[in-house]
Design a protein around this motif. Structure first.
Motif, short mmCIF file in Angstrom:
data_model
loop_
_atom_site.label_atom_id
_atom_site.label_comp_id
_atom_site.label_asym_id
_atom_site.label_seq_id
_atom_site.Cartn_x
_atom_site.Cartn_y
_atom_site.Cartn_z
N THR A 73 0.82 -1.21 0.00
CA THR A 73 0.00 0.00 0.00
C THR A 73 0.85 1.26 0.00
N ARG A 74 0.45 2.19 -0.83
CA ARG A 74 1.09 3.51 -0.84
C ARG A 74 0.16 4.50 -0.15
N PHE A 75 0.67 5.14 0.88
CA PHE A 75 -0.08 6.12 1.66
C PHE A 75 0.47 7.52 1.38
N ILE A 76 -0.43 8.51 1.26
CA ILE A 76 -0.02 9.91 1.24
C ILE A 76 -0.75 10.61 2.38
N TYR A 77 0.01 11.21 3.29
CA TYR A 77 -0.53 11.87 4.48
C TYR A 77 -0.35 13.38 4.38
N ILE A 78 -1.37 14.11 4.80
CA ILE A 78 -1.22 15.53 5.16
C ILE A 78 -1.53 15.62 6.65
N LYS A 79 -0.54 15.99 7.44
CA LYS A 79 -0.71 16.08 8.89
C LYS A 79 -0.61 17.55 9.29
N PHE A 80 -1.66 18.07 9.92
CA PHE A 80 -1.69 19.51 10.19
C PHE A 80 -2.32 19.79 11.55
N THR A 81 -1.93 20.91 12.12
CA THR A 81 -2.38 21.31 13.45
C THR A 81 -3.41 22.43 13.35
N ASP A 82 -4.02 22.76 14.51
CA ASP A 82 -4.91 23.92 14.55
C ASP A 82 -4.17 25.19 14.14
N GLN A 83 -2.90 25.27 14.51
CA GLN A 83 -2.10 26.44 14.14
C GLN A 83 -2.07 26.61 12.63
N PHE A 84 -1.91 25.53 11.90
CA PHE A 84 -1.87 25.59 10.45
C PHE A 84 -3.18 26.11 9.89
N ILE A 85 -4.30 25.64 10.43
CA ILE A 85 -5.60 26.07 9.93
C ILE A 85 -5.76 27.57 10.08
N HIS A 86 -5.43 28.09 11.26
CA HIS A 86 -5.76 29.48 11.53
C HIS A 86 -4.66 30.47 11.16
N GLN A 87 -3.44 30.00 10.96
CA GLN A 87 -2.44 30.93 10.46
C GLN A 87 -2.59 31.10 8.95
N GLN A 88 -3.21 30.11 8.29
CA GLN A 88 -3.41 30.20 6.85
C GLN A 88 -4.71 30.91 6.50
N GLY A 89 -5.72 30.77 7.36
CA GLY A 89 -7.05 31.22 6.98
C GLY A 89 -7.31 32.68 7.23
N ALA A 90 -6.47 33.54 6.71
CA ALA A 90 -6.64 34.98 6.95
C ALA A 90 -7.93 35.51 6.35
N THR A 91 -8.40 34.89 5.31
CA THR A 91 -9.67 35.26 4.71
C THR A 91 -10.62 34.08 4.80
N ALA A 92 -11.75 34.28 5.44
CA ALA A 92 -12.71 33.20 5.57
C ALA A 92 -13.19 32.76 4.19
N THR A 93 -13.22 31.48 3.93
CA THR A 93 -13.66 30.94 2.65
C THR A 93 -14.58 29.76 2.91
N PRO A 94 -15.36 29.35 1.90
CA PRO A 94 -16.16 28.13 2.06
C PRO A 94 -15.29 26.92 2.41
N GLY A 95 -14.04 26.91 1.93
CA GLY A 95 -13.15 25.79 2.24
C GLY A 95 -12.84 25.69 3.72
N VAL A 96 -12.61 26.83 4.38
CA VAL A 96 -12.36 26.83 5.82
C VAL A 96 -13.58 26.30 6.56
N GLN A 97 -14.74 26.75 6.17
CA GLN A 97 -15.97 26.31 6.81
C GLN A 97 -16.20 24.82 6.58
N SER A 98 -15.90 24.34 5.38
CA SER A 98 -16.04 22.91 5.10
C SER A 98 -15.09 22.10 5.96
N LEU A 99 -13.86 22.58 6.11
CA LEU A 99 -12.88 21.86 6.92
C LEU A 99 -13.32 21.80 8.37
N GLU A 100 -13.80 22.92 8.91
CA GLU A 100 -14.27 22.94 10.29
C GLU A 100 -15.45 21.98 10.48
#
Length: 261
Positions: A73-100
């Motif tokens: 099996t080949r796995f691809i991981y994206i591992k991220f913290t709350d810090q990553f979510i909110h330091q990137q999300g300077a502008t609220a988008t539907p994507g941020v809301q979908s992720l939450e």
């Protein structure tokens, strides 16, 4: 139980394995896991889900999991913290809301996502982009962020609506999911609107929610909205005006009041 800890806001891992060498574990971060090839079983909080090429899983920090690999099996991981979510999300988008929303909707964490062929093709392409960034992820965080948002929108778009059921625990799960989905649209969270959605009356839904959740419907909405707002304010990336607009609030003083709890 072993707990893996991550300091970096985001990490990417692309690897192939014939056997799984990690114990059942949880984390201090979120994980988006893509099965590029192979098949086997994924154990999540004691339950077992078959996996195959093209499947996607989202795990929260407290979910304990491990894989049982049947074919290489080949796995691809994206591992991220709350810090990553909110330091990137300077502008609220539907994507941020979908992720939450996905983070809060725990039933998807335990079962993974079922995607149609067209979306599976798109998700495969997105994870190919993600994999290409793994050696330079610190300099490419903004690019990774756009991929995470695109994935969140696709994954949420394939979720079934939860409806009220005959068992109280399913009723409450459906209500929580409804609240989490519409937390940015106050009119949708009025008792009469929710009652209509769940085919009951405003006089019934409030007492029912309090009996099974331990808090009133209004208090739960206030606490959840306040928590999201505090995360935005603490990141320093959002203006009070933008937060008010995102959550459908009347003014900035209302934002401060909700954040204060």
């Amino acid at each position: 139980m072993k707990r893996y800890r991550q300091i970096a806001p985001v990490m990417i891992s692309d690897f192939t394995a014939e056997a799984w060498h990690h114990p059942v574990h949880n984390h201090n971060h979120y994980e988006l896991i893509y099965i590029r090839s192979g098949k086997g079983w994924h154990t999540i909080d004691g339950g077992r889900v078959a996996y195959k090429a093209g499947d996607v899983f989202l795990l929260g920090p407290e979910e304990a999991h491990a894989f049982e690999i049947h074919t290489r099996t080949r796995f691809i991981y994206i591992k991220f913290t709350d810090q990553f979510i909110h330091q990137q999300g300077a502008t609220a988008t539907p994507g941020v809301q979908s992720l939450e929303y996905l983070i809060k909707r725990r039933d998807t964490h335990l079962s993974g996502f079922t995607l149609p062929a067209t979306d599976r093709h798109t998700v495969k392409a997105i994870f190919a982009v993600v994999s290409s960034l793994q050696r330079n992820v610190a300099q490419a965080e903004s690019i990774v962020w756009t991929q995470v948002l695109a994935l969140a929108i696709i994954l949420q778009g394939n979720l079934p609506e939860l409806q009220a059921a005959t068992r109280p625990e399913r009723d409450m799960q459906a209500m929580f999911c409804y609240i989490h989905k519409y937390i940015y649209t106050p009119d949708k969270l009025r008792a009469e609107v929710m009652a209509s959605h769940f085919h009951t009356t405003p006089d019934y839904i409030g007492p029912y929610f309090k009996r099974h959740a331990g808090v009133t419907l209004r208090e739960y909405v206030r606490q959840y909205r306040g928590g999201l707002i505090r995360k935005r304010m603490e990141s320093g990336q959002y203006s009070l005006k933008s937060i008010a607009a995102e959550f459908g609030l009347t003014d900035e003083s209302h934002v401060r009041k909700l954040a204060a709890g």
